[in-house]
Write a protein that holds these residues in place. Sequence first.
Motif, short mmCIF file in Angstrom:
data_model
loop_
_atom_site.label_atom_id
_atom_site.label_comp_id
_atom_site.label_asym_id
_atom_site.label_seq_id
_atom_site.Cartn_x
_atom_site.Cartn_y
_atom_site.Cartn_z
N ILE A 120 0.05 6.08 -10.74
CA ILE A 120 -1.30 5.60 -10.78
C ILE A 120 -1.51 6.65 -11.27
CG2 ILE A 120 -0.01 2.49 -10.61
CD1 ILE A 120 -1.41 4.08 -7.88
N LEU A 121 -3.11 6.61 -11.11
CA LEU A 121 -4.31 7.18 -10.69
C LEU A 121 -5.02 7.35 -9.48
CD1 LEU A 121 -6.02 7.57 -13.91
CD2 LEU A 121 -4.04 8.60 -13.04
N TRP A 122 -5.18 6.03 -9.15
CA TRP A 122 -6.19 6.39 -8.11
C TRP A 122 -5.90 4.25 -7.44
CZ3 TRP A 122 -9.87 2.16 -7.21
CH2 TRP A 122 -10.87 2.53 -5.95
N HIS A 123 -6.26 3.61 -6.08
CA HIS A 123 -6.42 2.78 -5.40
C HIS A 123 -6.89 2.70 -4.59
CE1 HIS A 123 -2.81 4.62 -3.03
NE2 HIS A 123 -2.99 3.32 -1.86
N VAL B 221 -6.89 -1.29 -9.01
CA VAL B 221 -5.91 0.16 -8.69
C VAL B 221 -6.41 0.79 -10.10
CG1 VAL B 221 -3.61 0.89 -9.71
CG2 VAL B 221 -4.09 -1.39 -8.16
N VAL B 222 -6.43 1.65 -10.67
CA VAL B 222 -6.95 2.99 -11.93
C VAL B 222 -4.99 3.00 -12.31
CG1 VAL B 222 -7.40 4.13 -13.55
CG2 VAL B 222 -8.85 3.39 -11.28
N ALA B 223 -4.20 2.46 -13.31
CA ALA B 223 -3.39 2.61 -14.26
C ALA B 223 -3.54 4.60 -14.32
CB ALA B 223 -2.99 1.69 -14.83
N ALA B 224 -2.07 4.44 -14.65
CA ALA B 224 -2.29 5.94 -15.21
C ALA B 224 -2.88 6.03 -17.38
CB ALA B 224 -1.01 6.89 -15.22
N ASP B 225 -3.28 4.66 -17.48
CA ASP B 225 -3.58 4.64 -19.24
C ASP B 225 -4.83 4.46 -18.53
OD1 ASP B 225 -3.30 2.41 -17.74
OD2 ASP B 225 -2.68 1.77 -19.86
N GLY B 226 -5.41 4.06 -17.89
CA GLY B 226 -6.79 4.18 -17.25
C GLY B 226 -7.23 2.70 -16.89
N VAL B 227 -6.62 2.55 -17.21
CA VAL B 227 -6.79 0.28 -17.31
C VAL B 227 -7.72 0.16 -15.82
CG1 VAL B 227 -5.54 -2.15 -17.07
CG2 VAL B 227 -5.79 0.03 -19.14
N VAL B 228 -8.13 -0.77 -15.42
CA VAL B 228 -8.15 -1.04 -14.00
C VAL B 228 -7.28 -2.50 -13.72
CG1 VAL B 228 -10.03 -1.84 -12.49
CG2 VAL B 228 -11.09 -0.37 -14.13
N GLU B 229 -7.13 -2.36 -12.89
CA GLU B 229 -5.66 -3.62 -12.47
C GLU B 229 -6.61 -4.20 -11.27
OE1 GLU B 229 -1.60 -1.75 -14.13
OE2 GLU B 229 -1.87 -1.97 -12.70
N LEU B 230 -6.56 -5.42 -10.83
CA LEU B 230 -6.89 -6.11 -9.84
C LEU B 230 -5.46 -6.88 -9.36
CD1 LEU B 230 -9.99 -7.18 -10.15
CD2 LEU B 230 -9.82 -4.76 -9.78
N HIS B 231 -4.71 -5.78 -7.65
CA HIS B 231 -4.01 -6.22 -7.39
C HIS B 231 -3.25 -7.46 -5.98
CE1 HIS B 231 -1.15 -2.64 -9.13
NE2 HIS B 231 -1.84 -3.34 -9.81
N ALA C 77 0.96 -0.75 -0.26
CA ALA C 77 0.12 0.17 -0.02
C ALA C 77 0.49 1.35 0.36
CB ALA C 77 -0.77 0.20 0.61
N GLN C 78 1.93 1.14 0.49
CA GLN C 78 3.24 2.01 0.51
C GLN C 78 3.91 2.06 -0.76
OE1 GLN C 78 3.45 4.51 2.91
NE2 GLN C 78 5.44 5.47 1.87
N ARG C 79 4.07 1.82 -1.45
CA ARG C 79 4.17 1.57 -2.34
C ARG C 79 3.46 2.31 -3.85
NH1 ARG C 79 7.48 0.46 -6.17
NH2 ARG C 79 6.84 -0.78 -8.36
N LEU C 80 2.28 2.08 -3.49
CA LEU C 80 0.90 2.20 -4.22
C LEU C 80 0.85 3.77 -3.78
CD1 LEU C 80 -1.66 -0.60 -4.20
CD2 LEU C 80 0.03 0.44 -5.85
N ARG C 81 0.96 4.43 -2.41
CA ARG C 81 0.69 5.53 -2.67
C ARG C 81 1.72 6.39 -3.10
NH1 ARG C 81 -0.75 3.56 2.49
NH2 ARG C 81 0.73 3.98 3.14
N MET C 82 3.10 5.67 -3.16
CA MET C 82 4.12 6.49 -3.90
C MET C 82 4.09 6.55 -4.99
SD MET C 82 7.76 5.35 -1.26
CE MET C 82 8.11 4.78 -3.12
N LEU C 83 3.77 5.06 -5.66
CA LEU C 83 3.61 5.43 -7.27
C LEU C 83 1.88 6.83 -7.71
CD1 LEU C 83 3.63 2.24 -8.07
CD2 LEU C 83 4.93 3.54 -8.64
N GLU C 84 1.27 6.61 -6.92
CA GLU C 84 -0.07 7.73 -7.22
C GLU C 84 0.19 8.86 -7.28
OE1 GLU C 84 -4.92 8.36 -5.41
OE2 GLU C 84 -3.67 6.33 -4.29
N ALA C 85 1.33 8.71 -5.97
CA ALA C 85 1.79 10.58 -6.07
C ALA C 85 2.27 11.35 -7.03
CB ALA C 85 2.45 10.63 -4.66
N SER C 86 3.15 10.07 -8.20
CA SER C 86 4.09 10.63 -8.36
C SER C 86 3.41 10.37 -9.88
CB SER C 86 5.61 9.47 -8.50
OG SER C 86 5.03 8.21 -8.99
N GLY C 87 2.33 9.87 -9.74
CA GLY C 87 1.33 10.12 -11.00
C GLY C 87 1.13 8.99 -12.25
#
Length: 120
Positions: A43-46, A67-77, A31-41
């Motif tokens: 990913i868009l949301w998790h 997770v919503v990737a930067a390209d708008g694709v929904v990912e399930l992790h 979750a910490q990794r996802l927060r960093m990815l979201e802050a850097s753009g």
Amino acid sequence: MMAGKVGAGRRMLALGRLKTGELNKTEAAYAQRLRMLEASGQILWHKFEGLKLRLADNTFFTPDFAVVAADGVVELHVVKGHWQDDARAKIKIAAAMYPFRFIAVKVKPKRDGGWDVEEF
């Protein structure tokens, strides 16, 4: 009732899951990794346990993170420390049934750092 001995090299597995909405240590690290990815753009949301998919009558699959990737694709992790056969089967069935990108991550040994990623 006495607990049985655990043989050398054999791990004890947790009996059951934490309460809904509670993260284990590995999930919290991811979750910490996802927060960093979201802050850097990147990913868009998790959201933790954000979706629940029906696979069959009375059979569901709840990925650890939606997770919503930067390209708008929904990912399930799914975050794994160890794969159980039923968990691997469920993610494969879900990937065949639903139009999402399914990703399993497993923490690498500390000496290597990072995450192993498997896409379904």
